[in-house]
Design a protein around this motif. Structure first.
Motif, short mmCIF file in Angstrom:
data_model
loop_
_atom_site.label_atom_id
_atom_site.label_comp_id
_atom_site.label_asym_id
_atom_site.label_seq_id
_atom_site.Cartn_x
_atom_site.Cartn_y
_atom_site.Cartn_z
N ALA A 220 0.83 -1.21 0.00
CA ALA A 220 0.00 0.00 0.00
C ALA A 220 0.86 1.25 0.00
N GLN A 221 1.91 1.28 0.85
CA GLN A 221 2.79 2.45 0.92
C GLN A 221 3.52 2.67 -0.39
N ALA A 222 4.00 1.56 -0.98
CA ALA A 222 4.74 1.67 -2.24
C ALA A 222 3.84 2.19 -3.35
N THR A 223 2.64 1.66 -3.42
CA THR A 223 1.70 2.08 -4.46
C THR A 223 1.37 3.56 -4.33
N GLU A 224 1.09 4.01 -3.11
CA GLU A 224 0.74 5.41 -2.90
C GLU A 224 1.91 6.32 -3.22
N ALA A 225 3.12 5.90 -2.83
CA ALA A 225 4.31 6.72 -3.09
C ALA A 225 4.55 6.87 -4.59
N SER A 240 12.70 -0.30 -13.31
CA SER A 240 13.77 -0.82 -12.45
C SER A 240 13.34 -2.03 -11.64
N LEU A 241 12.04 -2.30 -11.57
CA LEU A 241 11.54 -3.44 -10.81
C LEU A 241 11.48 -4.68 -11.68
N ASP A 242 11.52 -5.86 -11.04
CA ASP A 242 11.33 -7.07 -11.82
C ASP A 242 9.86 -7.17 -12.22
N ASN A 243 9.56 -8.07 -13.15
CA ASN A 243 8.21 -8.15 -13.73
C ASN A 243 7.14 -8.39 -12.67
N LYS A 244 7.41 -9.28 -11.73
CA LYS A 244 6.40 -9.62 -10.72
C LYS A 244 6.10 -8.41 -9.83
N GLN A 245 7.17 -7.73 -9.37
CA GLN A 245 6.99 -6.55 -8.54
C GLN A 245 6.23 -5.45 -9.29
N ALA A 246 6.66 -5.20 -10.53
CA ALA A 246 6.05 -4.13 -11.32
C ALA A 246 4.58 -4.41 -11.57
N ALA A 247 4.24 -5.66 -11.92
CA ALA A 247 2.84 -6.01 -12.17
C ALA A 247 2.01 -5.86 -10.91
N ASN A 248 2.57 -6.21 -9.78
CA ASN A 248 1.86 -6.10 -8.50
C ASN A 248 1.58 -4.64 -8.16
N VAL A 249 2.58 -3.79 -8.36
CA VAL A 249 2.41 -2.37 -8.07
C VAL A 249 1.35 -1.75 -8.98
N LEU A 250 1.45 -2.01 -10.27
CA LEU A 250 0.49 -1.44 -11.22
C LEU A 250 -0.92 -1.94 -10.96
N ASP A 254 -4.65 2.94 -8.98
CA ASP A 254 -5.87 3.31 -9.69
C ASP A 254 -5.63 3.06 -11.18
N PRO A 255 -6.62 2.51 -11.88
CA PRO A 255 -6.41 2.16 -13.30
C PRO A 255 -5.90 3.31 -14.16
N ASP A 256 -6.41 4.52 -13.91
CA ASP A 256 -5.97 5.64 -14.75
C ASP A 256 -4.51 5.98 -14.51
N ASP A 257 -4.06 5.90 -13.24
CA ASP A 257 -2.64 6.15 -12.94
C ASP A 257 -1.76 5.06 -13.55
N ALA A 258 -2.22 3.80 -13.43
CA ALA A 258 -1.46 2.68 -13.99
C ALA A 258 -1.37 2.80 -15.50
N VAL A 279 -6.98 -10.46 -14.15
CA VAL A 279 -7.75 -10.21 -15.37
C VAL A 279 -8.52 -8.90 -15.27
N GLU A 280 -9.14 -8.65 -14.13
CA GLU A 280 -9.96 -7.45 -13.98
C GLU A 280 -9.11 -6.18 -14.07
N ASP A 281 -7.96 -6.18 -13.37
CA ASP A 281 -7.08 -5.01 -13.41
C ASP A 281 -6.57 -4.76 -14.82
N ALA A 282 -6.11 -5.83 -15.48
CA ALA A 282 -5.56 -5.69 -16.83
C ALA A 282 -6.62 -5.19 -17.81
N THR A 283 -7.86 -5.68 -17.65
CA THR A 283 -8.94 -5.27 -18.56
C THR A 283 -9.22 -3.78 -18.43
N GLU A 284 -9.27 -3.28 -17.17
CA GLU A 284 -9.52 -1.85 -16.96
C GLU A 284 -8.41 -1.00 -17.55
N ILE A 285 -7.16 -1.44 -17.36
CA ILE A 285 -6.03 -0.66 -17.89
C ILE A 285 -6.03 -0.69 -19.41
N ARG A 286 -6.29 -1.84 -20.00
CA ARG A 286 -6.33 -1.93 -21.47
C ARG A 286 -7.44 -1.03 -22.04
#
Length: 457
Positions: A220-225, A240-250, A254-258, A279-286
């Motif tokens: 939560a702190q990382a996402t907000e920052a 700079s993050l690995d794929n798993k970390q980056a996907a988790n953060v995104l 919020d979908p618009d920020d991601a 799937v839900e997060d990816a669909t909103e971002i797409r």
């Protein structure tokens, strides 16, 4: 000057100074001092020194040190009576672990380098007060007389070179594993700061240090920052993050920020991260990526609350109660007809003051101001401020609700435009200065050649 006086010392003044036993026999030179990290202004707990042949030794400060000043240390016992010790888990060596390291000044919210450490004598104890992060610490490290000379010369010219001390309770170390060393049990740690303040600090770090700090923030702190970081840093940080970390953060953003961040990534990296998300997060971002940047569609968020016009007020309130804790602030409930067309909006105040059994169609406000997804962000922002809206619905050609643009999004768009204009103005200013300088040099050269009697052929 002995330990009974109320004096200030610096670590740089003590390093390399002689250590003698009670008989006056020199047994080594000071190499470091250790503190126990569980205090606001921690006591020196151990003395590290180099003995004959540069062999390292460590002893208890409380048991063995009798007197000390900037000329050296005298022990209470003879050399053969010393019992050596080892660094304890809660101890930190000042020279090894703090000197020349980068720290976060959690009061000033900036990253600085430790040039020296200020110590305070209290009776027979020596305590760490804080870090010297200014030029005087650098000069003192070269030699105390250099510091004194520079300060004196500056005074002659009416200038004052002050110490720049950061108190220990406002320090957070960056260049070591923060999970292994608890610097202070009472100070305001980095992960306790407001996300916007953490973002300011992260932006001052190089990528490796940024990643180190990131590891000590929860999701939560990382996402907000990251959400609070300037646009140019966000995509670099995700890269700079690995794929798993980056996907988790995104996925937590919020979908618009991601979507704004994903737009700046390479196609291959973006697709990799989207496939790793839910799937839900990816669909909103797409869905948001389908709209052009700089338009209402590109800046809107799909996180809004909607109910049918046939639903009751009581049902709408239940929907609000079931929202997750991390859902963005809700100011309105949007009302849709059976074809998902936006037909009205209802404020939270109206919901609270209306009987639970009342249909939403009877209490909604239907004189709506909306935007289409192709409208420019400048026009949308202007309308939001013109009509004093908290959020503006974005609808398609059928009137179906696609998302909302919040007043925060509008402010961000305006700030980006202002920043861009300033950058362009600054660039043109420097181009003008450079052009003027070149013209001046050419004219100056011609005049000099003319004076020198140079004849053109």
């Amino acid at each position: 000057m002995d330990s009974k006086g109320n004096i200030m010392l610096y670590l740089s003044q003590m390093l390399g100074k002689p250590v003698v036993d009670c008989t006056g026999e020199k047994i080594g030179t000071v190499s470091d001092l250790a503190i126990s990290t569980g205090e606001v202004f921690p006591r020196i707990t151990s003395l590290a020194f180099q003995g004959p042949g540069k062999i390292p030794f460590m002893i208890s400060w409380r048991k063995y040190v009798d007197e000390f000043d900037d000329d050296g240390l005298t022990l209470q016992v003879e050399a053969h009576d010393i019992r050596f010790s080892y660094l304890q888990p809660d101890e930190v060596l000042l020279a090894r672990d703090l000197m020349n390291r980068q720290i976060v000044d959690t009061q000033g919210l900036k990253v600085v380098r430790v040039n020296d450490l200020k110590l305070s004598v209290s009776g027979s104890q020596l305590r760490l007060l804080g870090a010297e992060v200014g030029v005087r610490g650098i000069l003192r490290g070269l030699a105390p007389w250099i510091e004194r000379s520079v300060v004196s010369v500056a005074k002659v010219f009416g200038k004052k070179i002050d110490e720049q001390i950061i108190a220990w309770n406002y320090m957070d170390l960056l260049d070591r594993d923060l999970s292994e060393v608890q610097l202070s049990v009472t100070h305001k740690r980095l992960d306790e700061l407001h996300p916007a303040d953490v973002a300011d600090i992260l932006e001052q770090l190089d990528p490796q240090q940024r990643a180190n700090v990131f590891e000590h923030l929860d999701d939560a702190q990382a996402t907000e920052a990251i959400s609070e970081m300037e646009d140019e840093y966000q995509s670099d940080f995700i890269e700079s993050l690995d794929n798993k970390q980056a996907a988790n953060v995104l996925g937590n953003m919020d979908p618009d920020d991601a979507a704004d961040i994903v737009r700046d990534l390479s196609y291959e990296r973006a697709e990799t991260l989207l496939r790793l998300m839910g799937v839900e997060d990816a669909t909103e971002i797409r869905r948001l990526l389908g709209y052009k940047d700089g338009t209402a569609g590109g800046m809107m968020t799909t996180q809004f609350v909607s109910v049918a016009d046939t639903d009751t007020v009581g049902h709408a309130i239940e929907v609000l109660r079931e929202l997750p804790e991390d859902h963005p602030s809700v100011h309105f409930v949007y009302v849709l007809d059976e074809y998902d067309k936006l037909v009205g909006v209802c404020s939270l105040r109206t919901l609270v003051l209306t009987d639970d059994k009342t249909p939403m169609s009877k209490c909604m406000y239907d004189d709506l101001i909306t935007a289409t997804p192709d409208e420019t962000e400048e026009d949308v922002s202007a309308d939001i401020f013109k009509y004093d809206l908290t959020a503006m619905p974005v609808v398609d050609e059928r009137g179906a609700l696609l998302g909302i643009v919040t007043v925060d999004d509008a402010w961000d768009a305006i700030e980006d435009d202002v920043s861009s204009d300033k950058t362009k103005t600054s660039a043109w200013k420097w181009v003008g200065i450079a052009t003027g300088a070149v013209i001046f040099l050419i004219l100056y050269t011609l005049v000099v050649l003319q004076i020198a009697g140079f004849h053109w052929r």
